[in-house]
Design an enzyme around this catalytic site. Structure first.
Site, PDB file in Angstrom:
ATOM      1  N   GLY A 187      16.681  25.025  76.098  1.00  0.00           N
ATOM      2  CA  GLY A 187      16.047  25.386  74.313  1.00  0.00           C
ATOM      3  C   GLY A 187      14.235  24.174  75.011  1.00  0.00           C
ATOM      4  O   GLY A 187      13.848  24.590  75.859  1.00  0.00           O
ATOM      5  N   GLY A 188      14.369  23.152  73.994  1.00  0.00           N
ATOM      6  CA  GLY A 188      13.131  22.778  74.514  1.00  0.00           C
ATOM      7  C   GLY A 188      12.499  22.142  75.846  1.00  0.00           C
ATOM      8  O   GLY A 188      10.825  22.623  76.078  1.00  0.00           O
ATOM      9  N   GLY A 233      18.518  19.872  69.910  1.00  0.00           N
ATOM     10  CA  GLY A 233      17.517  20.014  70.039  1.00  0.00           C
ATOM     11  C   GLY A 233      16.735  18.547  69.010  1.00  0.00           C
ATOM     12  O   GLY A 233      16.109  17.919  68.471  1.00  0.00           O
ATOM     13  N   ASN A 276      15.820  29.006  76.924  1.00  0.00           N
ATOM     14  CA  ASN A 276      15.813  30.136  75.332  1.00  0.00           C
ATOM     15  C   ASN A 276      14.218  29.069  74.670  1.00  0.00           C
ATOM     16  O   ASN A 276      14.531  28.193  73.754  1.00  0.00           O
ATOM     17  CB  ASN A 276      16.961  29.361  74.594  1.00  0.00           C
ATOM     18  CG  ASN A 276      16.911  29.835  72.964  1.00  0.00           C
ATOM     19  OD1 ASN A 276      15.926  30.133  72.366  1.00  0.00           O
ATOM     20  ND2 ASN A 276      17.874  29.154  72.189  1.00  0.00           N
ATOM     21  N   TRP A 277      13.619  30.208  74.437  1.00  0.00           N
ATOM     22  CA  TRP A 277      12.516  29.587  74.198  1.00  0.00           C
ATOM     23  C   TRP A 277      12.315  29.378  72.345  1.00  0.00           C
ATOM     24  O   TRP A 277      11.096  29.014  72.526  1.00  0.00           O
ATOM     25  CB  TRP A 277      11.190  31.039  74.370  1.00  0.00           C
ATOM     26  CG  TRP A 277      11.052  30.237  75.939  1.00  0.00           C
ATOM     27  CD1 TRP A 277      11.637  30.057  77.235  1.00  0.00           C
ATOM     28  CD2 TRP A 277       9.646  31.286  77.116  1.00  0.00           C
ATOM     29  NE1 TRP A 277      11.011  29.948  77.582  1.00  0.00           N
ATOM     30  CE2 TRP A 277      10.065  31.197  77.849  1.00  0.00           C
ATOM     31  CE3 TRP A 277       8.825  32.055  76.415  1.00  0.00           C
ATOM     32  CZ2 TRP A 277       9.289  31.844  79.204  1.00  0.00           C
ATOM     33  CZ3 TRP A 277       7.637  32.450  77.306  1.00  0.00           C
ATOM     34  CH2 TRP A 277       7.718  32.370  78.736  1.00  0.00           C
ATOM     35  N   LYS A 278      12.715  30.004  71.994  1.00  0.00           N
ATOM     36  CA  LYS A 278      13.418  30.280  70.346  1.00  0.00           C
ATOM     37  C   LYS A 278      11.844  30.668  70.041  1.00  0.00           C
ATOM     38  O   LYS A 278      11.542  31.850  70.811  1.00  0.00           O
ATOM     39  CB  LYS A 278      13.396  28.666  69.862  1.00  0.00           C
ATOM     40  CG  LYS A 278      14.370  28.020  70.993  1.00  0.00           C
ATOM     41  CD  LYS A 278      15.055  26.631  69.696  1.00  0.00           C
ATOM     42  CE  LYS A 278      16.219  25.967  70.936  1.00  0.00           C
ATOM     43  NZ  LYS A 278      17.000  24.470  69.933  1.00  0.00           N
ATOM     44  N   HIS A 306      23.768  32.039  69.109  1.00  0.00           N
ATOM     45  CA  HIS A 306      23.053  31.221  68.326  1.00  0.00           C
ATOM     46  C   HIS A 306      23.232  30.053  67.412  1.00  0.00           C
ATOM     47  O   HIS A 306      22.640  30.656  66.426  1.00  0.00           O
ATOM     48  CB  HIS A 306      21.721  31.057  68.970  1.00  0.00           C
ATOM     49  CG  HIS A 306      21.111  29.854  69.457  1.00  0.00           C
ATOM     50  ND1 HIS A 306      20.560  28.830  68.843  1.00  0.00           N
ATOM     51  CD2 HIS A 306      20.894  29.094  70.357  1.00  0.00           C
ATOM     52  CE1 HIS A 306      20.153  27.238  69.302  1.00  0.00           C
ATOM     53  NE2 HIS A 306      20.492  28.191  70.502  1.00  0.00           N
ATOM     54  N   GLU A 356      21.446  28.374  65.929  1.00  0.00           N
ATOM     55  CA  GLU A 356      20.386  28.400  64.777  1.00  0.00           C
ATOM     56  C   GLU A 356      19.871  29.644  63.843  1.00  0.00           C
ATOM     57  O   GLU A 356      20.052  29.541  62.818  1.00  0.00           O
ATOM     58  CB  GLU A 356      18.979  28.843  66.036  1.00  0.00           C
ATOM     59  CG  GLU A 356      18.347  27.035  65.439  1.00  0.00           C
ATOM     60  CD  GLU A 356      17.608  26.783  66.468  1.00  0.00           C
ATOM     61  OE1 GLU A 356      17.103  27.935  67.392  1.00  0.00           O
ATOM     62  OE2 GLU A 356      17.645  25.561  67.743  1.00  0.00           O
ATOM     63  N   GLU A 409      27.343  24.721  72.971  1.00  0.00           N
ATOM     64  CA  GLU A 409      26.442  23.879  72.490  1.00  0.00           C
ATOM     65  C   GLU A 409      27.796  23.185  71.268  1.00  0.00           C
ATOM     66  O   GLU A 409      27.157  24.510  69.965  1.00  0.00           O
ATOM     67  CB  GLU A 409      25.137  25.271  72.044  1.00  0.00           C
ATOM     68  CG  GLU A 409      25.258  25.780  73.029  1.00  0.00           C
ATOM     69  CD  GLU A 409      23.138  26.404  73.786  1.00  0.00           C
ATOM     70  OE1 GLU A 409      22.783  26.150  74.164  1.00  0.00           O
ATOM     71  OE2 GLU A 409      22.765  26.990  72.241  1.00  0.00           O
TER      72      GLU A 409
HETATM   73  C1  PEP Z   1      19.302  25.696  72.316  1.00  0.00           C
HETATM   74  O1  PEP Z   1      18.302  26.378  71.721  1.00  0.00           O
HETATM   75  O2  PEP Z   1      20.201  26.483  73.774  1.00  0.00           O
HETATM   76  C2  PEP Z   1      19.033  24.704  72.819  1.00  0.00           C
HETATM   77  C3  PEP Z   1      20.233  23.998  73.834  1.00  0.00           C
HETATM   78  O3  PEP Z   1      18.171  23.388  73.020  1.00  0.00           O
HETATM   79  P1  PEP Z   1      17.686  21.452  73.297  1.00  0.00           P
HETATM   80  O4  PEP Z   1      17.604  22.529  74.758  1.00  0.00           O
HETATM   81  O5  PEP Z   1      16.456  21.761  72.839  1.00  0.00           O
HETATM   82  O6  PEP Z   1      18.777  21.154  72.541  1.00  0.00           O
END
Ligand code: PEP
Length: 255
Positions: free
Chosen positions: A237-238, A176, A13-15, A98, A100, A170
């Site tokens: 994500g990251g 994050g 997930n590049w956000k 998600h 966010e 999640e």
């Molecule tokens: C996400 O954005 O779904 C996520 C899991 O982010 P991160 O891996 O950065 O915690």
């Protein structure tokens, strides 16, 4: 429970990161590193990067996803993108719900439900995100929260349609933050999500449903999380923004 009934899915997930040119560059770096993957690999990118991503993944098994879609097919929804539009340009996956989006953009369980319906109707594969906030975990209502999120999102979804839904557990406190759920915590909730699916559908359907973990999964902790029987991959994500890290997670899921 038989993990061999499911193929793990590692999805990035590049956000809100990467321009189209950077998208091409990153996917070109990932491609050779995941060419022998024994799991499904998906990169979910910002809308403006979708064409670049679809072009860059050609010649590989990497699939492309969007990070959201609207619940209507078309209409007066300035700034929004429909599931039909994603389908029309050849995007097969979409993230829905998600945390966010829930936290910053007013996403509710009901709008998640409506987006799930639209994405299924368009023929997309959905990565449905659910998870509790820290205060909810501390109040011992994790499963009440997640149970409601899953039940509302899946209301009216047939067993056949369920096969186009991946559930990503999640925990909001792990996204994050660098604070990962322990492998046991991930396994406990993923297992309970599977039990819930069995009660809503059947044990056979539950055994086939991919339930990912997401929340600060990285190259170092992936193997332990992914070794758990109910953790069928990850939403990343990251670490999905760095080709070697993402590839290391794909490798861990391929074992
Ligand atoms: C996400 O954005 O779904 C996520 C899991 O982010 P991160 O891996 O950065 O915690």
């Amino acid at each position: 429970m038989n993990k061999s009934l499911r193929k793990a899915v590692i999805a990035g997930n590049w956000k809100m990161n990467k321009t189209p040119a950077e998208t091409t560059e990153l996917i070109n770096s990932i491609k050779p590193l995941v060419k022998d993957a024994d799991c499904d690999v998906v990169v979910c990118v910002p809308y403006v990067d979708l064409f670049a991503a679809l072009d860059a993944v050609k010649g590989s098994d990497i699939k492309v996803g969007a990070e959201n879609c609207h619940w209507a097919n078309s209409g007066a929804f300035t700034g929004e993108i429909s599931a039909d539009m994603l389908k029309a340009i050849g995007v097969p996956y979409v993230i829905i719900g998600h945390s966010e989006r829930r936290q910053y953009f007013g996403e509710t369980d009901n709008t998640v439900h409506d987006r799930v319906r639209a994405a299924l109707d368009a023929g997309l594969t959905i990565i449905l995100c659910v998870g509790e906030r820290l205060e909810e975990r501390e109040s011992n209502i994790t499963m009440e929260i997640i149970g409601a999120q899953v039940k509302i999102a899946l209301a009216g979804v047939s067993a056949e349609e369920l096969s186009n839904i991946i559930i990503a557990y999640e925990p909001v406190w792990a996204i994050g933050t660098g604070r990962t759920a322990t492998a046991d915590q991930a396994e406990e909730v993923n297992g309970k999500i599977r039990e819930l699916i069995a009660s809503l559908y059947s044990q056979e359907d539950a055994d086939k449903t991919v339930v990912q973990y997401g929340g600060s999964m990285n190259a170092k902790n992936a193997a332990e999380l992914l070794s758990k029987p109910d953790v069928d991959g990850g939403l990343i994500g990251g670490a999905s923004l760095k080709a070697p890290d993402f590839a290391a997670i794909v490798e861990a899921a391929s074992k």
